[in-house]
Enzyme design. Structure first.
Site, mmCIF file in Angstrom:
data_model
loop_
_atom_site.group_PDB
_atom_site.id
_atom_site.type_symbol
_atom_site.label_atom_id
_atom_site.label_comp_id
_atom_site.label_asym_id
_atom_site.label_seq_id
_atom_site.Cartn_x
_atom_site.Cartn_y
_atom_site.Cartn_z
ATOM 1 N N ASP A 299 33.626 51.432 31.185
ATOM 2 C CA ASP A 299 32.790 49.686 31.510
ATOM 3 C C ASP A 299 32.082 50.295 32.420
ATOM 4 O O ASP A 299 32.450 51.435 33.284
ATOM 5 C CB ASP A 299 33.975 48.602 32.182
ATOM 6 C CG ASP A 299 35.348 48.975 33.137
ATOM 7 O OD1 ASP A 299 35.331 50.225 33.457
ATOM 8 O OD2 ASP A 299 36.257 48.506 32.789
ATOM 9 N N ASN B 266 45.376 40.194 35.326
ATOM 10 C CA ASN B 266 45.472 38.765 34.830
ATOM 11 C C ASN B 266 45.292 39.316 33.388
ATOM 12 O O ASN B 266 44.940 38.800 32.191
ATOM 13 C CB ASN B 266 43.718 38.133 34.360
ATOM 14 C CG ASN B 266 42.509 39.290 34.682
ATOM 15 O OD1 ASN B 266 42.799 39.698 34.171
ATOM 16 N ND2 ASN B 266 41.318 38.843 34.590
ATOM 17 N N HIS C 97 43.918 41.620 31.776
ATOM 18 C CA HIS C 97 42.790 42.721 31.361
ATOM 19 C C HIS C 97 42.690 44.341 30.846
ATOM 20 O O HIS C 97 43.497 44.308 31.864
ATOM 21 C CB HIS C 97 41.228 42.327 31.708
ATOM 22 C CG HIS C 97 40.728 43.421 32.897
ATOM 23 N ND1 HIS C 97 40.659 42.325 33.983
ATOM 24 C CD2 HIS C 97 41.301 43.792 34.025
ATOM 25 C CE1 HIS C 97 39.870 43.253 35.819
ATOM 26 N NE2 HIS C 97 40.244 44.460 34.910
ATOM 27 N N GLU D 43 38.307 40.603 29.686
ATOM 28 C CA GLU D 43 38.754 39.645 30.429
ATOM 29 C C GLU D 43 40.212 38.552 29.580
ATOM 30 O O GLU D 43 39.097 38.638 28.207
ATOM 31 C CB GLU D 43 37.640 39.040 31.202
ATOM 32 C CG GLU D 43 37.375 39.411 32.410
ATOM 33 C CD GLU D 43 37.876 39.758 33.492
ATOM 34 O OE1 GLU D 43 38.953 40.091 33.282
ATOM 35 O OE2 GLU D 43 37.048 39.674 34.853
HETATM 36 C C1 F6R Z 1 38.471 50.173 34.981
HETATM 37 C C2 F6R Z 1 39.103 48.916 34.075
HETATM 38 C C3 F6R Z 1 39.697 48.138 34.762
HETATM 39 C C4 F6R Z 1 40.907 48.302 35.654
HETATM 40 C C5 F6R Z 1 41.305 47.144 36.331
HETATM 41 C C6 F6R Z 1 42.568 47.590 37.250
HETATM 42 O O1 F6R Z 1 37.119 51.042 34.519
HETATM 43 O O2 F6R Z 1 38.781 48.728 33.179
HETATM 44 O O3 F6R Z 1 40.590 47.653 33.524
HETATM 45 O O4 F6R Z 1 41.746 49.382 34.776
HETATM 46 O O5 F6R Z 1 40.900 46.558 36.721
HETATM 47 O O6 F6R Z 1 42.415 48.576 38.500
HETATM 48 P P1 F6R Z 1 43.018 49.022 39.203
HETATM 49 O O7 F6R Z 1 43.582 49.798 38.898
HETATM 50 O O8 F6R Z 1 42.169 48.954 40.602
HETATM 51 O O9 F6R Z 1 44.008 47.697 39.916
#
Ligand code: F6R
Length: 264
Positions: free
Chosen positions: A67, A136, A138, A143
């Site tokens: 992403d 959440n 995702h 989301e």
């Molecule tokens: C990042 C992504 C997100 C993260 C998620 C967890 O490329 O796609 O889904 O993997 O938000 O983020 P952290 O590791 O910062 O807790």
């Protein structure tokens, strides 16, 4: 789902890095799916060390990131392209021309999403996809309520995700609320997925992903459908799993089986 529960975040990073290292050793031309956020940083450090030690090479590999924020160029210090250069690409022998991150500055984001999907297909598909998980549930920026067969597209971030990521932005800095993300369907097409989660603040999401129903309200639960999903978590992230001991038992049996197979 293979559920691997380890003592701490360092062990999670090392375990995840070994999967990627083994993949590169087995297939130097591997197509790697990569993620940003806090969780993969330690894994990338392990891969950098292995690369510098000559254990693995990225020189024939290709990568696709999950992403990118919509509205940021790759030069912006909060863009995921910038993050990947800083955290991995600039420290290993990968050819940056073979590293792909969705175009956050695309003039036409809709076309850019279609092109991203086509590039993944042209590269032969993702061999191993790295994932983190949001509080959440995702994965990528899919989301809650994301379609379980969704493809790469523009997504609006939830307030929870914006708040979680606000720590990376300065007080007066513009924080995007839109993204381009691989879809859940795109992620499910990777031949293998490796999701890392550490810390107690991920325990609810991990519980919903593994033990909850398959539902768009928890996008990571879609991994229940994947043939080869490895969930690597520390004890804190595993702390709300009802069947924790069973998962540990299965993994111990799995280790025994692997040891036996290695002797054949
Ligand atoms: C990042 C992504 C997100 C993260 C998620 C967890 O490329 O796609 O889904 O993997 O938000 O983020 P952290 O590791 O910062 O807790």
């Amino acid at each position: 789902m293979q559920i691997v529960i380890l003592n701490d975040a360092a062990a999670v990073a090392a375990y995840g890095a070994n999967i990627f290292a083994a993949q590169l050793q087995k297939k130097p031309t591997s197509v790697l799916g990569l993620a940003t956020g806090s969780t993969p940083v330690a894994l990338y450090q392990e891969l950098i060390a292995k690369n510098k030690a000559g254990e693995i090479s990225f020189s024939h590999a290709t990568s696709f990131n999950l992403d990118e924020y919509l509205g940021l160029t790759g030069e912006h210090s909060q863009s995921y392209r910038y993050f990947m250069n800083e955290q991995l690409f600039s420290h290993v022998d990968i050819n940056k021309e073979n590293t792909f991150v969705p175009a956050g500055d695309a003039e036409n984001p809709i076309t850019a999403c279609k092109e991203y999907e086509a590039k993944i297909v042209a590269a032969g598909g993702v061999d191993v996809q790295l994932l983190g998980i949001g509080r959440n549930g995702h994965i990528g920026f899919n989301e809650p309520s994301s379609g379980l067969r969704s493809r790469t597209r523009v997504k609006t971030l939830t307030k929870a995700t914006i708040d979680d990521n606000a720590r990376f932005f300065g007080a007066d800095e513009y924080q995007p609320h839109l993204s381009i993300t691989m879809g859940i369907g795109t992620i499910l097409e990777a031949k293998k997925v490796v999701l890392l989660a550490t810390g107690e603040n991920k325990a609810d999401a991990v519980h919903a992903m593994i033990e909850g129903p398959l539902m768009a309200a928890c996008p990571a639960s879609a991994l229940q459908l994947h043939q080869d999903a490895v969930i690597v978590i520390d004890k804190a992230a595993a702390s709300k799993l009802a069947d924790l001991e069973f998962y540990q038992h299965i993994e111990a049996e799995n280790q025994k089986l692997q040891a036996h197979l290695a002797t054949l």
